[in-house]
Every structure is written in structure tokens, then in C-alpha cells.
Scaffold this active site. Structure first.
Site, short mmCIF file in Angstrom:
data_model
loop_
_atom_site.label_atom_id
_atom_site.label_comp_id
_atom_site.label_asym_id
_atom_site.label_seq_id
_atom_site.Cartn_x
_atom_site.Cartn_y
_atom_site.Cartn_z
N TYR A 253 -6.16 10.59 4.20
CA TYR A 253 -4.78 10.91 3.79
C TYR A 253 -4.79 11.72 2.49
CZ TYR A 253 -3.85 7.81 7.65
OH TYR A 253 -3.84 7.26 8.90
N GLN B 89 0.84 -1.20 0.00
CA GLN B 89 0.00 0.00 0.00
C GLN B 89 0.88 1.26 0.00
OE1 GLN B 89 -2.43 1.45 3.30
NE2 GLN B 89 -4.22 1.38 1.98
C1 8OZ Z 1 -3.99 3.10 12.24
C2 8OZ Z 1 -2.93 3.78 12.76
C3 8OZ Z 1 -2.11 4.50 11.93
C4 8OZ Z 1 -2.38 4.55 10.58
C5 8OZ Z 1 -5.12 4.03 8.11
C6 8OZ Z 1 -2.75 3.81 7.71
O1 8OZ Z 1 -6.01 4.35 8.89
C7 8OZ Z 1 -3.72 3.90 8.60
C8 8OZ Z 1 -3.45 3.86 10.05
C9 8OZ Z 1 -4.24 3.13 10.90
O2 8OZ Z 1 -5.34 3.84 6.92
#
Ligand code: 8OZ
Length: 369
Positions: A184, A103
Site C-alpha cells: 500500500y 489500522q
Molecule cells: C486482504 C484483502 C484486502 C485487503 C492487507 C488490508 O493485505 C489488506 C487486505 C487483505 O493488508
């Protein structure tokens, strides 16, 4: 569910040039267990190798560039050392007969100056702070105020995704998944709560989808469309993600992916790590029908619900996060209808082998390392 619905979980599926032996996917899971340099260790290789009987593993969110990092001890795919570290992981998974995607991740504003290169502010579509916390050095801290990306800086970020994909293939991955979910960077561009731009990347839905499409275009050109999937989370509130009207936004986003012939669309249905029935305004069956590739459903699925949805043609694949975290042999447990180990929250993020490579295989068999 009829008993033979379960057989649907173990029907092979062609995904790009891969043949998946079953429909059970290990969802990407952030575990914060790599070194400071973002290099996966042999412990990481053991963890994924234990789970090689998944139809497909999607390895955890991995930053494509230093600015793309938002949490401590997450892996990268932008240095030779990181590529070499991941090579150990992919070799271990392939030796056990598995398949593994990576990913690709840019966190955008979900970061902190403490973890950004030279302590700079994180970048985002607009200078709007995320109502979110990230895990840094053992604790969850509020995110920092971001700066809005200059339009001239966008092509380099698009290209960093393409280079991340090339690096992932150089590290032996079978493909890549773009992290377009959970608030994100790609998701920040999609939604009007985080994207208030007045240029070609903001405003109308068509404009807000542009960054995602440019990334998908660059990445599919770099490694081939059959090796690329994308994950979206239309209604999640994770990391401060918000849109005033997500239904038309996500229908349009999914339709705009079709020309790229992606291997799959991975959808977090409902609230990430929460209520899978939260805000049903998005009709996932409709999203699925409007997408040309395989549909991978996620979020709180059980063996029974997965079997039912796959046999009904609602989904081609179902990904499991916490169940795969706690059950390296989840596929075999589902096949036999065995009890599952329960995941232990205290060891999700950071730490050592405890709660990582020591979840037992069924019948007390020692975990092969
Ligand atoms: C939990 C803690 C930190 C990052 C996501 C990449 O929520 C994460 C993530 C999940 O997609």
C-alpha cells in the site's frame, strides 16, 4: 518448547500507557462488512467484542480519506458517521475489558477508478500500475493505472494520516497502527519497484523512507508516540510489492523509526498469507534488535512457535490473523491447549454474520453478542 515457555504468552506487557494482559494480538483483518458509507455497524462491534480477551486487537485496515480506499465495503475514519460507528465498536470492546488500536490505511495505487471519488485514477508515488486485484462489489478486479503524486500534494496526504489518528482517538481507540505493509501507499514509497521518483521522495533509500517518516512524525505529534505502531512486510510480494534490494532498505527504514519512540513495530515475516520462510535474506532478529520499541511478530505463528519466540526474547508480542478470525477465545484456547476452529475462506470477504460472529467459543458456549 518447554512447558513453561507457554507462560510467556500470558505475561503482561506495558505498551505505551496500556497494560496488555497477554502477548496475543489480533492482527488487522479486512472483512468487507461495513456499509457503503464506510460506517461500522453493530455487527462489527459484536465481532470485535467477542475477541476482547486478546492482549490487543488491531482493528482492520481503515481508509483515512476517500482516495485511500481500494476495496468495497471497507471502513473509513474520515467522516463524523464513521467516527460514531467506530465508537460503538471501541465501547463494546472496552466494556468487555479489551484494548483496541485502529489500522490507518491509504491504498495508493492498489485501487480502481470504480471506487475512487469521481472515478479518478488512484494516486501513487509513480505512474506504475500494481500487478494486483482488489475486491469490489463481490469480485476481485485488476487495479487501475495510477497517476504519480505531485510533490505539492504530498503534505495533504501526510496530514490526512494525522487527522485519521485524531479521529481514531475521538472514536475511542487506544492507539493507531500505520499500514506500512503489503504494497500500500507507504510501502509503495519505500520500494523501487513502485517508486521511480526523481525528487526528494525517490531514488536513494533515505529519500524513499522520507514519506514514511513524515507520516510517522505527523501522527506521533497528533496523538503521542506511545499510541502509535507501524506494520511493515519487508519481503512480501503482496499487491505487486517489489524492491531490488529489500535488506538494506528495511534495516534503514527500521532504524529511521527509532527517533519517534513508537509503541511497537509489527512485522509480517515472509510472504503475507503465505510461506513464512519465503526469502530469508532479511534477518528479523537483527531488525528486532535495531528497533527500540516492542517487536510484534506475525505470519503463520502457532501457539508453540509464539511461546518459544517470546520466551527466547525474539518477540514481545505475536499477532494472529486467521486463528483469531476463527477463534474469538483464542487466548483461552491457547492457555488450555484446546483444539482450534478452522477458518472458512469462503466467508473471509463480504457477507453477513456467517463466518463472522458465529465461530463458536470453546466447550460449545454460545458466542456472547
Ligand atoms: C486482504 C484483502 C484486502 C485487503 C492487507 C488490508 O493485505 C489488506 C487486505 C487483505 O493488508
Amino acid at each position: 518448547m518447554s512447558p513453561h515457555d507457554l507462560d510467556a504468552l500470558f505475561e503482561p506487557l506495558a505498551l505505551g500507557s496500556l497494560r496488555l494482559p497477554n502477548r496475543l494480538v489480533m492482527a488487522p483483518l479486512t472483512r468487507n462488512r461495513v456499509g457503503e458509507d464506510g460506517v461500522p455497524t453493530s455487527m462489527v462491534a459484536d465481532y470485535y467484542a467477542q475477541r476482547a480477551t486478546a492482549g490487543l486487537i488491531i482493528a482492520e485496515a481503515t481508509q483515512i480519506c476517500p482516495e485511500g480506499q481500494g476495496y468495497g465495503l471497507t471502513p473509513g475514519i474520515h467522516t463524523p458517521e464513521q467516527i460514531a460507528g467506530w465508537r460503538k465498536v471501541t465501547d463494546a470492546v472496552h466494556q468487555r475489558g479489551g484494548r483496541i488500536f485502529l489500522q490507518l490505511w491509504h491504498v495508493g495505487r492498489v485501487s480502481n477508478t470504480l471506487i475512487q471519488p469521481r472515478g479518478k485514477a488512484p494516486v501513487a508515488p509513480s505512474a506504475i500500475r500494481a500487478e494486483a486485484r482488489t475486491w469490489i462489489a463481490g469480485e476481485f478486479l485488476p487495479t487501475s493505472q495510477p497517476v504519480a503524486l505531485d510533490i505539492d500534494a504530498i503534505p495533504a496526504i501526510v496530514e490526512a494520516h494525522a487527522q485519521g489518528a485524531r479521529n481514531a482517538l475521538a472514536a475511542g481507540f487506544d492507539g493507531v497502527e500505520l499500514h506500512g505493509a503489503n504494497g500500500y501507499l507507504i510501502d509503495q514509497f519505500l520500494r523501487d519497484g513502485s517508486n521511480q521518483r526523481t525528487d526528494a521522495y525517490g531514488g536513494s533509500i533515505t529519500n524513499r523512507v522520507r514519506f514514511m517518516c513524515e507520516v510517522v512524525d505527523a501522527v506521533t505529534r497528533a496523538v503521542g508516540s506511545g499510541k502509535v505502531g507501524i506494520r511493515l512486510s519487508p519481503v512480501t510480494p503482496s499487491n505487486g510489492a517489489f524492491d531490488s534490494d529489500p535488506v538494506p532498505l528495511f534495516y534503514h527504514a527500521v532504524e529511521s523509526l527509532n527517533p519517534f519512540n513508537l509503541a511497537y513495530l509489527h512485522v509480517i515475516e515472509g510472504e503475507t498469507r503465505g510461506d513464512r520462510n519465503y526469502n530469508g535474506a532479511v534477518d528479523y532478529a537483527k531488525l528486532r534488535r535495531s528497533f527500540r520499541g516492542a517487536y510484534m511478530a506475525n505470519n503463520g505463528y502457532t501457539r508453540e512457535l509464539a511461546a518459544e519466540r517470546i520466551s527466547a526474547g525474539y518477540a514481545d508480542l505475536v499477532s494472529f490473523g486467521r486463528s483469531f478470525l476463527a477463534n474469538p477465545d483464542l487466548a483461552e484456547r491457547f492457555r488450555q491447549g484446546l483444539d482450534l476452529n478452522l477458518p472458512e475462506n469462503a466467508t473471509f470477504y463480504g457477507g453477513d454474520r456467517r463466518g463472522y460472529t458465529d465461530y463458536p467459543f470453546a466447550a460449545g458456549a454460545a458466542a456472547p453478542a
